[in-house]
Design a protein around this motif. Structure first.
Motif, PDB file in Angstrom:
ATOM      1  N   PRO A 178       2.017 151.045 -35.940  1.00  0.00           N
ATOM      2  CA  PRO A 178       2.507 149.664 -36.111  1.00  0.00           C
ATOM      3  C   PRO A 178       3.494 149.506 -37.257  1.00  0.00           C
ATOM      4  N   SER A 179       3.277 150.202 -38.371  1.00  0.00           N
ATOM      5  CA  SER A 179       4.226 150.122 -39.491  1.00  0.00           C
ATOM      6  C   SER A 179       5.595 150.632 -39.072  1.00  0.00           C
ATOM      7  N   PHE A 180       5.610 151.719 -38.303  1.00  0.00           N
ATOM      8  CA  PHE A 180       6.875 152.284 -37.824  1.00  0.00           C
ATOM      9  C   PHE A 180       7.587 151.307 -36.884  1.00  0.00           C
ATOM     10  N   LEU A 181       6.832 150.712 -35.952  1.00  0.00           N
ATOM     11  CA  LEU A 181       7.446 149.778 -35.004  1.00  0.00           C
ATOM     12  C   LEU A 181       7.950 148.520 -35.691  1.00  0.00           C
ATOM     13  N   GLU A 200      10.553 156.017 -48.439  1.00  0.00           N
ATOM     14  CA  GLU A 200       9.232 155.468 -48.722  1.00  0.00           C
ATOM     15  C   GLU A 200       9.111 154.085 -48.100  1.00  0.00           C
ATOM     16  N   HIS A 201       7.931 153.760 -47.577  1.00  0.00           N
ATOM     17  CA  HIS A 201       7.744 152.553 -46.783  1.00  0.00           C
ATOM     18  C   HIS A 201       8.143 151.286 -47.531  1.00  0.00           C
ATOM     19  N   MET A 202       7.622 151.102 -48.740  1.00  0.00           N
ATOM     20  CA  MET A 202       7.923 149.887 -49.488  1.00  0.00           C
ATOM     21  C   MET A 202       9.394 149.811 -49.893  1.00  0.00           C
ATOM     22  N   ALA A 203       9.992 150.947 -50.193  1.00  0.00           N
ATOM     23  CA  ALA A 203      11.410 150.958 -50.564  1.00  0.00           C
ATOM     24  C   ALA A 203      12.286 150.541 -49.386  1.00  0.00           C
ATOM     25  N   VAL A 204      11.918 150.943 -48.173  1.00  0.00           N
ATOM     26  CA  VAL A 204      12.678 150.550 -46.982  1.00  0.00           C
ATOM     27  C   VAL A 204      12.480 149.066 -46.695  1.00  0.00           C
ATOM     28  N   LEU A 205      11.244 148.569 -46.835  1.00  0.00           N
ATOM     29  CA  LEU A 205      10.970 147.163 -46.559  1.00  0.00           C
ATOM     30  C   LEU A 205      11.780 146.227 -47.462  1.00  0.00           C
ATOM     31  N   LYS A 206      12.047 146.649 -48.690  1.00  0.00           N
ATOM     32  CA  LYS A 206      12.798 145.799 -49.614  1.00  0.00           C
ATOM     33  C   LYS A 206      14.233 145.565 -49.155  1.00  0.00           C
ATOM     34  N   LEU A 207      14.722 146.377 -48.213  1.00  0.00           N
ATOM     35  CA  LEU A 207      16.081 146.212 -47.719  1.00  0.00           C
ATOM     36  C   LEU A 207      16.167 145.242 -46.548  1.00  0.00           C
ATOM     37  N   ALA A 208      15.035 144.858 -45.985  1.00  0.00           N
ATOM     38  CA  ALA A 208      15.035 143.955 -44.826  1.00  0.00           C
ATOM     39  C   ALA A 208      15.292 142.529 -45.287  1.00  0.00           C
ATOM     40  N   ARG A 213       6.042 140.205 -44.889  1.00  0.00           N
ATOM     41  CA  ARG A 213       4.671 140.171 -45.394  1.00  0.00           C
ATOM     42  C   ARG A 213       3.688 140.816 -44.418  1.00  0.00           C
ATOM     43  N   VAL A 214       3.989 140.737 -43.122  1.00  0.00           N
ATOM     44  CA  VAL A 214       3.111 141.374 -42.138  1.00  0.00           C
ATOM     45  C   VAL A 214       3.026 142.876 -42.395  1.00  0.00           C
ATOM     46  N   SER A 215       4.185 143.505 -42.623  1.00  0.00           N
ATOM     47  CA  SER A 215       4.207 144.937 -42.914  1.00  0.00           C
ATOM     48  C   SER A 215       3.504 145.246 -44.225  1.00  0.00           C
ATOM     49  N   SER A 216       3.707 144.389 -45.211  1.00  0.00           N
ATOM     50  CA  SER A 216       3.076 144.612 -46.505  1.00  0.00           C
ATOM     51  C   SER A 216       1.556 144.512 -46.405  1.00  0.00           C
ATOM     52  N   TYR A 217       1.070 143.479 -45.696  1.00  0.00           N
ATOM     53  CA  TYR A 217      -0.373 143.316 -45.518  1.00  0.00           C
ATOM     54  C   TYR A 217      -0.961 144.467 -44.707  1.00  0.00           C
ATOM     55  N   GLY A 219       0.184 147.460 -44.668  1.00  0.00           N
ATOM     56  CA  GLY A 219       0.134 148.600 -45.567  1.00  0.00           C
ATOM     57  C   GLY A 219      -1.132 148.601 -46.407  1.00  0.00           C
ATOM     58  N   PHE A 220      -1.531 147.407 -46.897  1.00  0.00           N
ATOM     59  CA  PHE A 220      -2.791 147.302 -47.629  1.00  0.00           C
ATOM     60  C   PHE A 220      -3.974 147.638 -46.729  1.00  0.00           C
ATOM     61  N   PHE A 221      -3.915 147.197 -45.480  1.00  0.00           N
ATOM     62  CA  PHE A 221      -4.986 147.488 -44.538  1.00  0.00           C
ATOM     63  C   PHE A 221      -5.143 148.994 -44.348  1.00  0.00           C
ATOM     64  N   VAL A 222      -4.023 149.690 -44.155  1.00  0.00           N
ATOM     65  CA  VAL A 222      -4.073 151.136 -43.990  1.00  0.00           C
ATOM     66  C   VAL A 222      -4.631 151.800 -45.238  1.00  0.00           C
ATOM     67  N   LEU A 223      -4.181 151.325 -46.406  1.00  0.00           N
ATOM     68  CA  LEU A 223      -4.618 151.917 -47.667  1.00  0.00           C
ATOM     69  C   LEU A 223      -6.127 151.822 -47.837  1.00  0.00           C
ATOM     70  N   PHE A 224      -6.683 150.642 -47.587  1.00  0.00           N
ATOM     71  CA  PHE A 224      -8.104 150.435 -47.848  1.00  0.00           C
ATOM     72  C   PHE A 224      -8.982 150.787 -46.648  1.00  0.00           C
ATOM     73  N   PHE A 225      -8.491 150.565 -45.432  1.00  0.00           N
ATOM     74  CA  PHE A 225      -9.307 150.875 -44.258  1.00  0.00           C
ATOM     75  C   PHE A 225      -9.381 152.367 -44.009  1.00  0.00           C
ATOM     76  N   ALA A 226      -8.236 153.041 -44.136  1.00  0.00           N
ATOM     77  CA  ALA A 226      -8.216 154.479 -43.863  1.00  0.00           C
ATOM     78  C   ALA A 226      -8.618 155.270 -45.100  1.00  0.00           C
ATOM     79  N   MET A 227      -7.746 155.303 -46.094  1.00  0.00           N
ATOM     80  CA  MET A 227      -7.996 156.144 -47.266  1.00  0.00           C
ATOM     81  C   MET A 227      -9.134 155.602 -48.120  1.00  0.00           C
ATOM     82  N   GLY A 228      -9.265 154.277 -48.210  1.00  0.00           N
ATOM     83  CA  GLY A 228     -10.359 153.711 -48.994  1.00  0.00           C
ATOM     84  C   GLY A 228     -11.720 154.063 -48.422  1.00  0.00           C
TER      85      GLY A 228
END
Length: 359
Positions: A178-181, A200-208, A213-217, A219-228
Motif C-alpha cells: 500500500p505504501s508503494f501504491l 527513503e519513504h519519508m523523504a519522497v513523501l515530502k516532495l508530494a 497523511r494517509v501514507s504517514s499514518y 508508515g506508523f502502522f507498519v512500524l508498530f504493527f510489524a516491527m513493534g
C-alpha cells in the motif's frame, strides 16, 4: 576558490526551504535527484571508503554463510535454514542501495528514474520487514530448542520451516505494497530533489504536493504493527529462554545454552536499535541535523548485513569449524602430497616444508 556544495546550489528547490514562487508545475517527474549526504559533499570520497568496505564484507560474509550451510549436511536444520533466509535478505537489502550510493560518491551520478526510485523504496522497506520477520523465526527456533527440546524436531519440520519462510516473505511484500501504491499516485509538483543517498519513504513523501497523511499514518502502522510486534514477540521469547537457562542445574550447562542464543541476541540488537532510532528521529527529531539523519538512515540498512555473518561465523561453533576446515583444506592436501620424510621439498610450492613426525 572552493566550489559551492551541490545541495546549496539547489537549496531553493528543497521542500524544506521552498516557497510557492519556486514551485515547479509538473507531476510524476521522470527523474529524482539524490543529493547523497547534504552538507558533507566534500567528504563523499572519504565516506565511500567505509561504505565500500561494509558492502564487500556483507557480500562475502553472507555468501560464505550460504556456501557453508549448503556444503555441510549437519547444518541442514531449522536454525541454519533461517540463517540462510536472513543472509539472502541481507544481500538484497545492501545491494538495493549501496551501488547507487557509491555511484553518487564516486561519479556524482545523482539522477534516478522515477519508477526506479519507487521500486528501490519498496524493496528497501519490504526487505526490512522481512529481516525483522526472520529474526522472529530464529527466536521461535531458539525458544523451541531450549524450552521444549524433545519436540523440536517434530514441531519445526522442513515443511513448517518452509511455510514460515513463505509467510515472512508474503508479509513483507504485502504490508509494504500500500505504501508503494500510494507513493505512485501522489502528484509530485514540487522539487524533485531528495536530500538522501537513497529513496527513503519519508523523504519522497515530502516532495508530494498533496495531503500525504494517509501514507504517514500507514508508515506508523507498519512500524508498530510489524516491527513493534516483532520486538514484543522476540522479547517475550527471550524472557522464557532466560527462565529456562537459569533453571538448569549447573553453571556450565547455563553458559553453554545461553551461548547458543548470544549470537542471535547480538544480531537482533544491532538491527533494531539503530532502525528504531532512525525511524523516531526522522519523524520527531526536527532539530537533528540533516546529515545526521542521512548517516543514521544508512547505518541501520548497511551495518546489520555486514555484522550478521561475522557474529554468526564467530559465535556459532559449527560454522566456525566448517570455515576453518575449508581454509586449511588446501594446506592439508599439500602436506599430504609432500610425504615420505620429515623434511621434503615440494615442487608445488617451491619451498621446504618442515613437517611433524610422520607415521
Amino acid at each position: 576558490m572552493q566550489e559551492t556544495p551541490f545541495y546549496l546550489r539547489v537549496g531553493h528547490l528543497l521542500p524544506y526551504s521552498m516557497s510557492d514562487s519556486n514551485t515547479t508545475d509538473f507531476t510524476n517527474p521522470s527523474t529524482f535527484i539524490l543529493l547523497g549526504i547534504p552538507g558533507l559533499e566534500v567528504a563523499h570520497v572519504w565516506i565511500s571508503i567505509p561504505f565500500c568496505a561494509i558492502y564487500v564484507i556483507a557480500i562475502l560474509g553472507n555468501l560464505t554463510i550460504l556456501s557453508i550451510v549448503k556444503m555441510e549436511p549437519s547444518l541442514h536444520v531449522p536454525m541454519y535454514y533461517f540463517l540462510c533466509m536472513l543472509a539472502i535478505t541481507d544481500l538484497v537489502l545492501s545491494t538495493s542501495i549501496l551501488p547507487k550510493t557509491l555511484s553518487i560518491f564516486w561519479f556524482n551520478s545523482r539522477e534516478i528514474d522515477f519508477s526506479a526510485c519507487l521500486t528501490q523504496m519498496y524493496f528497501l522497506h519490504c526487505f526490512l520487514v522481512m529481516e525483522s520477520g526472520f529474526f522472529v523465526a530464529m527466536a521461535l527456533d531458539r525458544y523451541v530448542a531450549i524450552c521444549d527440546p524433545l519436540r523440536h524436531s517434530t514441531i519445526l519440520t522442513n515443511p513448517v520451516v518452509a511455510n514460515i519462510g513463505v509467510a515472512v516473505v508474503l508479509r513483507g511484500g504485502m504490508i509494504i505494497l500500500p505504501s508503494f501504491l500510494l507513493a505512485r499516485q501522489w502528484p509530485y509538483c514540487r522539487a524533485n530533489i531528495i536530500p538522501h543517498t537513497h529513496c527513503e519513504h519519508m523523504a519522497v513523501l515530502k516532495l508530494a504536493c498533496a495531503d500525504t497523511r494517509v501514507s504517514s499514518y500507514f508508515g506508523f502502522f507498519v512500524l508498530f504493527f510489524a516491527m513493534g510486534l516483532d520486538v514484543i514477540y522476540i522479547a517475550g521469547s527471550y524472557i522464557q529462554i532466560l527462565r529456562a537457562v537459569f533453571s538448569l542445574p549447573t553453571k556450565d550447562a547455563r553458559l553453554k545454552t545461553f551461548g547458543t542464543c548470544g549470537s542471535h541476541l547480538c544480531a537482533i540488537l544491532a538491527f533494531y536499535i539503530p532502525a528504531l532510532f532512525s525511524f523516531l528521529t526522522y519523524r520527531f527529531g526536527h532539530n537533528v541535523p540533516l546529515h545526521f539523519h542521512v548517516l543514521i538512515g544508512n547505518v541501520y540498512l548497511l551495518v546489520p548485513p555486514m555484522i550478521n555473518p561475522i557474529i554468526y561465523g564467530v559465535r556459532i561453533k559449527q560454522i566456525r569449524d566448517r570455515l576453518l576446515r575449508l581454509i586449511t583444506h588446501k594446506g592439508t592436501k599439500i602436506v599430504s602430497w609432500c610425504s615420505g620424510s620429515q623434511t621434503k621439498f615440494c615442487p608445488d610450492i617451491g619451498s621446504e616444508l618442515v613437517l611433524g613426525p610422520l607415521p
